[in-house]
Design an enzyme around this catalytic site. Structure first.
Site, mmCIF file in Angstrom:
data_model
loop_
_atom_site.group_PDB
_atom_site.id
_atom_site.type_symbol
_atom_site.label_atom_id
_atom_site.label_comp_id
_atom_site.label_asym_id
_atom_site.label_seq_id
_atom_site.Cartn_x
_atom_site.Cartn_y
_atom_site.Cartn_z
ATOM 1 N N GLY A 27 0.824 -1.194 0.000
ATOM 2 C CA GLY A 27 0.000 0.000 0.000
ATOM 3 C C GLY A 27 0.861 1.248 0.000
ATOM 4 O O GLY A 27 1.928 1.283 -0.611
ATOM 5 N N HIS A 109 4.904 1.313 12.684
ATOM 6 C CA HIS A 109 4.068 1.880 13.741
ATOM 7 C C HIS A 109 4.010 0.857 14.858
ATOM 8 O O HIS A 109 3.978 -0.349 14.610
ATOM 9 C CB HIS A 109 2.670 2.184 13.202
ATOM 10 C CG HIS A 109 1.707 2.728 14.211
ATOM 11 N ND1 HIS A 109 2.072 3.679 15.143
ATOM 12 C CD2 HIS A 109 0.386 2.463 14.445
ATOM 13 C CE1 HIS A 109 1.012 3.994 15.891
ATOM 14 N NE2 HIS A 109 -0.007 3.258 15.489
#
Length: 341
Positions: A27, A109
């Protein structure tokens, strides 16, 4: 204490050039990491689900694509770049069993590690490299010879070389060209969630809607309210981005500066700051994480309801009409989101 910043001279690419790196997902961040690594001379492969619509794009870009399970089995470093809500399931079913002693598990993250959704085995390294910008920017500035400032963190250092690996990875995607700051999974996760909720996404959008509604309710044209409360915000954000708050105020009119400095605290007051502290506590103690995990288990009912309500708001309907007049905005512009793979 001032954070230490690491640059190209602090990162040795040879720490990863003899390894295979699997990028899981293609992505926004996934495509940028994979292509930047490839062009930095690193042996990179991409892991996707069998029916992924991204497979053709990755192969067209010259990348070798495997299923997620196959990529994890082949790799020395597995970087998981699919959305937070899908990571645990994919990790448990397709990655966990293929991790070998001394491998590295990496993230951009810290959510799933910090909130114990993914619990890695003790015999692997775990690190994070988090560019502070969307994937298209990470890719674009790399091609221009620059980089996006990034964060890195070490969660588990089994080999004793995790920091060297993380910095080499950051260099390979362009981060150390601009500077990479060391943090922790806890700090990155909690500040990121708070910033999104209180300022960048939640706070900013609600402020825009409240300003728009106030003007429209007072009888002003919705189109004028849209320009004043949403459209022109980009001008201010660009000034903030380039020069900070002082730089922004220097660039606007004296009238705007005086009005902002004297009235801004009527909007963000002691009550607002107290709510900020409550929001931060809900991030820190896991309240938000538990709510988000449960929301995914129940089929995103609340999120879909909120999305529908936002789409029905007058500012969205007026905005779509006005943006159709702005031929400098591409017709196919989309929200910067990351598909599952």
């Amino acid at each position: 204490m001032q954070a230490k910043t690491y640059y190209n001279s602090d990162a040795d690419l040879s720490n990863i050039t003899d390894k295979i790196i699997a990028i899981i997902g293609y992505g926004s961040q996934g495509h940028a990491h994979a292509l930047n690594l490839k062009e930095s001379g690193v042996n990179v492969i991409v892991g996707l689900r069998k029916d992924s619509s991204s497979k053709a794009d990755a192969e067209k870009a010259g990348l070798t694509v495997y299923t997620t399970s196959e990529a994890a089995k082949k790799a020395d470093i597995v970087m998981i770049l699919i959305p937070d809500q899908h990571q645990k399931k994919v990790y448990e079913s397709e990655i966990k069993s293929h991790l070998e002693e001394g491998n590295s598990l990496a993230f951009a993250h810290g959510f799933n590690i910090h909130f114990d959704q993914i619990v890695p085995p003790e015999n692997v390294d775990v690190f994070m490299v988090a560019p502070k910008g969307p994937g298209h920017l990470v890719r674009r500035v790399y091609k221009e010879g620059s980089g996006v400032p990034s964060l890195f963190a070490i969660y588990q250092d089994f080999t004793g070389k995790t920091k060297e690996t993380a910095l080499a990875y950051a260099r390979a995607i362009g981060g150390t060209r601009a500077g990479v700051i060391e943090t922790t999974f806890k700090e990155e996760t909690e500040t990121d969630l708070f910033g999104e909720q209180a300022v960048l996404c939640g706070g900013a959008s609600e402020l825009i809607k409240a300003g728009f509604d106030t003007l429209v309710e007072a009888g002003y044209q919705p189109e004028i309210a849209y320009f004043e409360c949403l459209h022109e915000l980009k001008l201010i954000v660009d000034l903030l981005y380039e020069g900070g708050i002082e730089g922004m105020y220097y660039s606007v009119s004296d009238t705007a500066e005086y009005g902002g400095l004297t009235r801004g605290t009527d909007v963000i007051n002691d009550q607002t700051r107290e709510r900020f502290r409550t929001m931060l506590k809900e991030v820190q103690d896991g309240t938000f994480a538990r709510e988000w995990i449960e929301e995914n288990k129940t089929g995103l009912k609340k999120l879909n309801k909120l999305r529908s309500e936002l789409g029905d708001h007058k500012i969205e309907k007026v905005g779509k009409d006005l943006r159709s007049m702005m031929d400098w905005i591409p017709d196919n512009i989309k929200q910067e989101t990351e598909p599952a793979e």
